[in-house]
Design an enzyme around this catalytic site. Sequence first.
Site, short mmCIF file in Angstrom:
data_model
loop_
_atom_site.label_atom_id
_atom_site.label_comp_id
_atom_site.label_asym_id
_atom_site.label_seq_id
_atom_site.Cartn_x
_atom_site.Cartn_y
_atom_site.Cartn_z
N LYS A 82 1.30 2.82 2.75
CA LYS A 82 2.36 3.83 2.62
C LYS A 82 1.92 5.09 1.87
O LYS A 82 2.38 6.17 2.16
CB LYS A 82 3.59 3.21 1.93
N GLY A 146 4.44 0.94 -5.02
CA GLY A 146 5.09 1.65 -3.92
C GLY A 146 6.57 1.32 -3.80
O GLY A 146 7.42 2.22 -3.77
#
Lengths: 295, 295
Positions: A82, A146
């Site tokens: 990500k 994240g």
Amino acid sequence: MVSRVESRPGNMPNGATRLLAIVGDPIAQVRAPAFWSAAFGARGIDLLCIPIHVPPADLLPALRGLQVMRNVDGIIVTVPHKTAACRCVDRLSARAAAIGAINMMRREADDSWSGDIFDGVGFVDGLAAAGIALDQRRVLLVGAGGAGTAIGFALAHAGVREIRVFDTDGDRAVSLRDRLSHGAGPPISCVDAPDPSDVDLAINATPLGLRPDDRLPLDVDRLTPATIVADVIMKPRQTRLLRAAAERGCRTHDGVHMMDHQAPHAADFFRFPGHDWSVETVRRLVENEQSPGGR
Amino acid sequence: MVSRVESRPGNMPNGATRLLAIVGDPIAQVRAPAFWSAAFGARGIDLLCIPIHVPPADLLPALRGLQVMRNVDGIIVTVPHKTAACRCVDRLSARAAAIGAINMMRREADDSWSGDIFDGVGFVDGLAAAGIALDQRRVLLVGAGGAGTAIGFALAHAGVREIRVFDTDGDRAVSLRDRLSHGAGPPISCVDAPDPSDVDLAINATPLGLRPDDRLPLDVDRLTPATIVADVIMKPRQTRLLRAAAERGCRTHDGVHMMDHQAPHAADFFRFPGHDWSVETVRRLVENEQSPGGR
């Protein structure tokens, strides 16, 4: 971008089928291909969600490849890509830029790519749909990676009274606190231990719980029944943490909600045809399509 | 490389699904995704054939991308990429090296890639299966491009008496003649006109016939009923050429045979699990799977 078809027997792809890819490492555990492909099949949309297994060292050529494939309309980005995927889009939403990560990439009409991240809003929407209020609540957020960052930014806009951040990597917790502390949000602090004893909501945003022998991410012995315990882990749905919390009388909230509640955001972001992409409708579409009685 | 699964409802992909890509431009017309996905579904093999639309300028990054995607086991290469794709494999079969084109790429255990081409053998096998003998026959081959070259090499090994090559680009015809003339094959000549008047088999290996207003690739007024006319065009199945030939009493042979008869070669090359990948069996699998009564 995608077209409706009269019928696609058994969701069989054909030469005109358009693609939504999900990129991760590992990939075998992801639900998106079955979930989205079933929803598209039920709606007669000739779009298929396909798994793409790419190790981190090969992310850039893999994403570049998907971007030049003209029938790839969008890409879902999952762990551990990500953050790195941010470098592969032409524009980021303000939220994605602040978080420094994306989980969806969309092809625009001019073949440029836009990125956004819906983990946090999906998490917050999932709590709301389960009737778990956030307004004026004290929250312990365990994990400043994240998932924790995305959830932290969403919580900071959701009216909570305070956020306490814990990470075994203290620098990471401080960094998240500092990034969350800009603007008119709630007070953010770093805490020395994952102690849930006087918060309304304790959230595990670490990967702990994916494996059965993982240690517990927070101190369950300090839980009281007044605290709601939420987990971002989707598989297993009932993590050791959630079982331990339930045994102590706590209400629990599993990680599947965060993904399911991204569905309406994904439909909007990727511009899927049709109108009703609510969680309830999409879940019903998927269940009907995947049941043996479905086509 | 691919694994069997207990069941995959409606051929729905899941996170563990492996991929066979077909790369072309255009791509909407290709049959391979439906054909192969149906065959895999019928066999319970968790492999899906997906279309990939890539213009020539982007072929290299697209193939590189597919190669780093660890769940992509193989790539079928179609028009107009068969020549350029040669540069994207680590090793070529002797046949592919001679022809200068590939139409299938396979991932090896060490993540290197091998390429081969089965257009010519598929074409020759299709003729044989239809009872059209090649031994000692005189053949007119119209078109010395990719398809013509592959068919020319296969014919040169199939016992024909002679091959006459025609191409509107005379240099291309000469080049194919010269490349085919090595070794102990039949006499190869270039001819000035696509005249089928004294051959046993006339083959269209040009793209003429894809569009309804294309001119005819050979001089049908010089056809006699003794000549068999074959076409490489798959869509439409009955090209203007084949209709004109049938009107003149000629036996005709359409382009679908060339593709279908590559199925056993593809199964062998890609090492699909199971044993019987004969044309008859695969056609039956695909028909059962695609019929409304199928699952």
